[in-house]
Write a protein that holds these residues in place. Sequence first.
Motif, short mmCIF file in Angstrom:
data_model
loop_
_atom_site.label_atom_id
_atom_site.label_comp_id
_atom_site.label_asym_id
_atom_site.label_seq_id
_atom_site.Cartn_x
_atom_site.Cartn_y
_atom_site.Cartn_z
N THR A 183 45.40 28.74 38.54
CA THR A 183 44.75 29.59 39.54
C THR A 183 43.36 29.03 39.86
O THR A 183 42.62 28.63 38.96
CB THR A 183 44.60 31.04 38.99
N ASP A 187 39.89 32.29 43.67
CA ASP A 187 40.86 33.40 43.64
C ASP A 187 40.55 34.35 42.48
O ASP A 187 40.70 35.57 42.61
CB ASP A 187 42.29 32.87 43.49
N ILE A 188 40.11 33.77 41.36
CA ILE A 188 39.76 34.59 40.19
C ILE A 188 38.58 35.50 40.52
O ILE A 188 38.60 36.70 40.26
CB ILE A 188 39.43 33.70 38.97
N LEU A 191 39.53 38.31 42.86
CA LEU A 191 40.30 39.35 42.17
C LEU A 191 39.39 40.23 41.30
O LEU A 191 39.53 41.46 41.28
CB LEU A 191 41.38 38.69 41.31
N ASP A 269 51.30 39.68 40.53
CA ASP A 269 50.32 38.58 40.41
C ASP A 269 49.82 38.41 38.97
O ASP A 269 48.62 38.30 38.72
CB ASP A 269 49.14 38.81 41.37
N GLN A 272 47.52 35.33 38.05
CA GLN A 272 46.17 35.48 38.61
C GLN A 272 45.36 36.51 37.81
O GLN A 272 44.18 36.29 37.52
CB GLN A 272 46.26 35.91 40.09
N CYS A 300 47.71 29.97 31.06
CA CYS A 300 46.60 30.29 31.96
C CYS A 300 45.26 29.80 31.39
O CYS A 300 44.21 29.96 32.01
CB CYS A 300 46.51 31.80 32.21
#
Length: 381
Positions: A183, A187-188, A191, A269, A272, A300
């Motif tokens: 990811t 994007d992290i 979120l 998701d 993520q 991850c």
Amino acid sequence: MKILFLDQSGKPGGAELCLIDIAKPYGACALVGLFADGPFKDLLQQNHIPVEVLATQAIEVHKESSLVQGLKSLGQLAPLITKVVKKAREYDLIYANTQKALVVGALASFFSRRPLVYHLHDILSKEHFSKTNLRIAVNLANRFASLIIANSQASQTAFVQAGGRSDIIEVVYNGFDPKIYQTDDSDINKLQQQLGLSGKFLIGHFSRLAPWKGQHILIDALAKCPPEVTAILVGDALFGEQDYVQQLHQQVTQLGLENRVKFLGFRSDIPQLMAACDLVAHTSTSPEPFGRVIVEAMLCGKPVVAAKAGGVMELVEHGFNGFLMTPGEAQELAQVIITCLQEMEITATIAKNARIIASERFDIAIINQQIAQLLSHITSA
């Protein structure tokens, strides 16, 4: 090789997600027969796996069911077995992915003269199954299965201890596609902002909400941690466990943690969300057969704290690629959380080790190759 996969569930749990990965390479040569309609069917279709719902009504047998309840369900099973026998004759083998699928698959195997494979995703013990269900599962597997695939050494050991044949069972861990778990930082951040959790030390708990999954233990531990420590609970009740969900909400209120615990329900998701966490917690109070969430968190690049029992012991080496805690011990869990909060460098090294090891050990391409080899031995026998 043409394979008829069988699964009892309409909802995607760990066993079902594993089935998607195994069935995918066979494409149109596979068919997944489900005993219930639901979102799992949609998920299979999204992955271009042929699927058909074979049962018209739910099978009223549960892990804790008695012999009387089991016998009552035979009337329900008869039309389903007839349908599966007919389908099975078009395929090279039957692959039962759950315990109810084993019951139907065993009888269908006998009548269709097709070999049966049973994928064992459970620790067959009295903690999770009634004595009747245990006996049925072991006897059917012993009598009709050409091969049993266990998802961990813990599952294999429990099967053999329950009277299962050791000569037909092989351990193959769940497989994962490492690419799915990458990811971008942007994007992290996005979120974290959406969840209102920027600047917090975030713990993620990913599983259905059920007493034995131990979300209450994480909430207890949270109350013993500094105020910047927050948690997200991802998942919801699956099997009539709404009372437990209510208890969790009450617990959060009683401990004054309303601003530090978020219930996110089911989410698609997961990679993520995991990437947005500083730590992923696994808090099962009973031995876990495998622990998909643990490997997903590792992929991850996130540190994991897990309850030391069952298949978890095969995944996590304490202080090297994760942390282990005594099941049910909130104080111990709180101490691990505080260590991760304070020892950022050590924790980052542990998370890095975890990602490297998980990418090597659980790569879906290698796992599928192992399964394909085992299946080819059966069909050529």
